[in-house]
Design an enzyme around this catalytic site. Structure first.
Site, PDB file in Angstrom:
ATOM      1  N   PRO A  38       3.500   1.379   6.452  1.00 48.58           N
ATOM      2  CA  PRO A  38       4.095   1.159   5.614  1.00 48.58           C
ATOM      3  C   PRO A  38       5.583   0.804   5.528  1.00 48.58           C
ATOM      4  O   PRO A  38       6.132   1.826   6.016  1.00 48.58           O
ATOM      5  CB  PRO A  38       3.588   1.656   4.215  1.00 48.58           C
ATOM      6  CG  PRO A  38       2.595   2.370   4.608  1.00 48.58           C
ATOM      7  CD  PRO A  38       2.698   2.560   6.020  1.00 48.58           C
TER       8      PRO A  38
ATOM      9  N   ASN B 295       8.776  -2.190  -6.806  1.00 51.29           N
ATOM     10  CA  ASN B 295       9.815  -1.757  -7.769  1.00 51.29           C
ATOM     11  C   ASN B 295       9.803  -1.074  -9.150  1.00 51.29           C
ATOM     12  O   ASN B 295      10.285  -1.220 -10.121  1.00 51.29           O
ATOM     13  CB  ASN B 295      10.884  -3.357  -8.515  1.00 51.29           C
ATOM     14  CG  ASN B 295      11.150  -4.482  -7.353  1.00 51.29           C
ATOM     15  OD1 ASN B 295      11.508  -4.319  -6.345  1.00 51.29           O
ATOM     16  ND2 ASN B 295      10.498  -5.338  -6.908  1.00 51.29           N
TER      17      ASN B 295
ATOM     18  N   ARG C 187       6.839   6.577 -12.980  1.00 57.07           N
ATOM     19  CA  ARG C 187       6.864   5.820 -14.424  1.00 57.07           C
ATOM     20  C   ARG C 187       5.399   5.336 -13.663  1.00 57.07           C
ATOM     21  O   ARG C 187       4.346   4.597 -14.677  1.00 57.07           O
ATOM     22  CB  ARG C 187       8.045   4.504 -14.443  1.00 57.07           C
ATOM     23  CG  ARG C 187       7.458   3.561 -15.471  1.00 57.07           C
ATOM     24  CD  ARG C 187       8.898   2.543 -15.605  1.00 57.07           C
ATOM     25  NE  ARG C 187       8.714   1.468 -16.366  1.00 57.07           N
ATOM     26  CZ  ARG C 187       8.066  -0.045 -15.697  1.00 57.07           C
ATOM     27  NH1 ARG C 187       9.409  -0.052 -14.403  1.00 57.07           N
ATOM     28  NH2 ARG C 187       8.617  -0.677 -15.928  1.00 57.07           N
TER      29      ARG C 187
ATOM     30  N   GLN D  77       4.141   8.650   9.866  1.00 55.54           N
ATOM     31  CA  GLN D  77       5.573   8.711   8.742  1.00 55.54           C
ATOM     32  C   GLN D  77       5.588   9.334   7.434  1.00 55.54           C
ATOM     33  O   GLN D  77       6.428   9.329   6.876  1.00 55.54           O
ATOM     34  CB  GLN D  77       5.051   6.675   8.481  1.00 55.54           C
ATOM     35  CG  GLN D  77       6.215   6.124   8.052  1.00 55.54           C
ATOM     36  CD  GLN D  77       5.949   5.044   6.772  1.00 55.54           C
ATOM     37  OE1 GLN D  77       4.546   4.453   6.972  1.00 55.54           O
ATOM     38  NE2 GLN D  77       6.718   4.428   6.740  1.00 55.54           N
TER      39      GLN D  77
ATOM     40  N   HIS E 173      13.957   1.522   3.113  1.00 58.37           N
ATOM     41  CA  HIS E 173      14.351   2.564   3.591  1.00 58.37           C
ATOM     42  C   HIS E 173      13.700   3.181   4.839  1.00 58.37           C
ATOM     43  O   HIS E 173      14.103   3.067   5.985  1.00 58.37           O
ATOM     44  CB  HIS E 173      13.153   3.760   2.245  1.00 58.37           C
ATOM     45  CG  HIS E 173      13.879   4.891   3.430  1.00 58.37           C
ATOM     46  ND1 HIS E 173      14.898   5.900   2.994  1.00 58.37           N
ATOM     47  CD2 HIS E 173      12.683   6.013   3.577  1.00 58.37           C
ATOM     48  CE1 HIS E 173      14.312   7.464   2.958  1.00 58.37           C
ATOM     49  NE2 HIS E 173      13.347   7.056   3.208  1.00 58.37           N
TER      50      HIS E 173
ATOM     51  N   ASP F  52       9.526  -0.218   4.097  1.00 60.66           N
ATOM     52  CA  ASP F  52      10.048  -1.126   3.284  1.00 60.66           C
ATOM     53  C   ASP F  52      11.030  -0.614   3.883  1.00 60.66           C
ATOM     54  O   ASP F  52      11.700  -0.325   4.902  1.00 60.66           O
ATOM     55  CB  ASP F  52       9.876   0.351   1.570  1.00 60.66           C
ATOM     56  CG  ASP F  52      10.048   1.580   2.292  1.00 60.66           C
ATOM     57  OD1 ASP F  52      10.602   1.833   3.098  1.00 60.66           O
ATOM     58  OD2 ASP F  52       9.242   1.917   1.228  1.00 60.66           O
TER      59      ASP F  52
ATOM     60  N   LYS G 248       3.902  -4.386   2.653  1.00 56.23           N
ATOM     61  CA  LYS G 248       3.762  -3.284   2.238  1.00 56.23           C
ATOM     62  C   LYS G 248       2.270  -2.615   1.542  1.00 56.23           C
ATOM     63  O   LYS G 248       1.828  -1.822   2.382  1.00 56.23           O
ATOM     64  CB  LYS G 248       5.235  -2.566   1.722  1.00 56.23           C
ATOM     65  CG  LYS G 248       4.885  -1.302   1.109  1.00 56.23           C
ATOM     66  CD  LYS G 248       6.002  -0.660   1.423  1.00 56.23           C
ATOM     67  CE  LYS G 248       5.659   0.919   1.058  1.00 56.23           C
ATOM     68  NZ  LYS G 248       6.776   0.922  -0.311  1.00 56.23           N
TER      69      LYS G 248
ATOM     70  N   ARG H 143       3.733  -6.905 -13.274  1.00 55.88           N
ATOM     71  CA  ARG H 143       2.520  -6.576 -12.267  1.00 55.88           C
ATOM     72  C   ARG H 143       0.804  -6.807 -13.428  1.00 55.88           C
ATOM     73  O   ARG H 143      -0.329  -6.752 -12.841  1.00 55.88           O
ATOM     74  CB  ARG H 143       2.724  -5.058 -12.497  1.00 55.88           C
ATOM     75  CG  ARG H 143       3.701  -4.672 -11.774  1.00 55.88           C
ATOM     76  CD  ARG H 143       4.306  -3.523 -11.630  1.00 55.88           C
ATOM     77  NE  ARG H 143       5.510  -2.775 -11.195  1.00 55.88           N
ATOM     78  CZ  ARG H 143       6.600  -2.731 -12.329  1.00 55.88           C
ATOM     79  NH1 ARG H 143       6.650  -3.156 -13.814  1.00 55.88           N
ATOM     80  NH2 ARG H 143       7.717  -2.614 -11.129  1.00 55.88           N
TER      81      ARG H 143
END
Length: 317
Positions: A269, A153, A158, A315, A273, A271, A252, A208
């Site tokens: 991986p 997330n 960031r 990918q 998307h 997600d 992931k 986290r």
């Protein structure tokens, strides 16, 4: 009077401005595009320090990289000794080249892979024209794992700032360049203190913090850094299973670490998307209505069937 300390080191400009400080190796853009690879979210420790120049920490040293036509140029800065900068890089030329070749996996020929993926997949063919030279990095497993725990997330700018704060707070200072401090990635032992979680929360890691400190402790008390690196030698499914037992590591993150640190080129991986692309662009009927573990496996299997044993590399493009 005591001798004055040497001036802080400066970021080096171009190879032509200080040729003795730079080395190069042959590397055409079809094999590597620094700008696409280092800003893609595989790693969070490089910044474009001047147009076309990328400065960051690789291993225990600070590097600046540049590309010029068919050559990859690199310079390595000396580490601090007793608080003072040491100009000598303390890496010989052969060792510098070995580190770079390993990190960028330059023994893997990219144009032939692009041709094979394009022949198997017309959609890849269309996209790949705009993204040459995208390859998967081979990163330190501890750094890769703890960094990707921070990606949930989150977005690249960031995450980059979080990793920088982590290194400043827990990593050893390597040198100052133009008044900017560079730090090594923290060792496992630096992250296993009783107050690590609280310190990470104060650095803005939020939930986290518990996962980063918990995973660092779990590895330190279990596999160890060498055992984690040893997962390079086991089958993909086994490496993934071990990673998924760690705090904050789901399918992931495990696949990202398998692909980018543990030599599992087949790891894809997944997600939301990637799931959406599989369904909308490829018409793959996969995974039910939510991104379950089964869906992760089915989507990965779909792309492995399409792109072959280096599906994770395809990918990445």
């Amino acid at each position: 009077a005591a001798p004055s300390p040497p001036p802080p080191m400066k970021l080096r400009g171009t190879p032509s401005a200080s040729p003795s400080s730079w080395r190069s190796l042959p590397c055409p853009p079809a094999e590597l595009r620094l700008d696409l690879v280092l800003s893609s979210g595989q790693t969070f420790r490089w910044w474009e320090s001047s147009p076309g120049a990328w400065t960051g920490v690789l291993g225990e040293h600070v590097w600046t990289l540049r590309q010029d036509r068919d050559r990859l140029w690199y310079t390595v800065y000396g580490k601090e000794e007793d608080g003072h900068p040491a100009e000598a890089a303390m890496l010989d030329g052969a060792e510098m080249e070995r580190i770079l070749r390993d990190y960028f996996q330059l023994d893997v020929g990219l144009p032939a892979l692009y041709r094979a993926w394009g022949a198997a997949d017309p959609l890849f063919c269309k996209v790949a024209k705009d993204f040459p030279g995208v390859r998967v990095l081979r990163q330190d497993p501890v750094e890769c794992l703890l960094s990707f725990i921070c990606t949930s997330n989150n977005h690249i700018s960031r995450i980059t700032a979080m990793i920088e704060r982590l290194c400043q707070a827990f990593g050893r200072r390597l040198c100052y360049l133009d008044a900017r401090a560079f730090h090594a990635f923290p060792s496992l032992s630096a992250l296993t203190g009783a107050d690590t979680e609280d310190r990470l929360r104060s650095l803005g890691f939020g939930y986290r913090a518990k996962f980063v400190s918990g995973t660092a402790r779990a590895i330190a008390e279990g596999l160890g850094a060498e055992g984690l690196r040893g997962l390079r030698a086991v089958p993909y499914a086994e490496a993934r299973r071990v990673l998924c037992t760690l705090p904050g590591v789901g399918a992931k993150v495990a696949d990202c670490v398998c692909l980018m640190a543990l030599d599992k080129a087949e790891a894809v991986p997944v997600d939301t998307h990637v799931w959406r692309i599989a369904r909308q662009r490829y018409g793959a009927v996969l995974g039910g209505r939510s991104l379950t573990l089964r869906a992760h496996r089915e989507i990965g299997d779909f792309f492995r069937g399409l792109w072959g044993p280096r599906a994770g590399w395809a990918q990445a493009v």
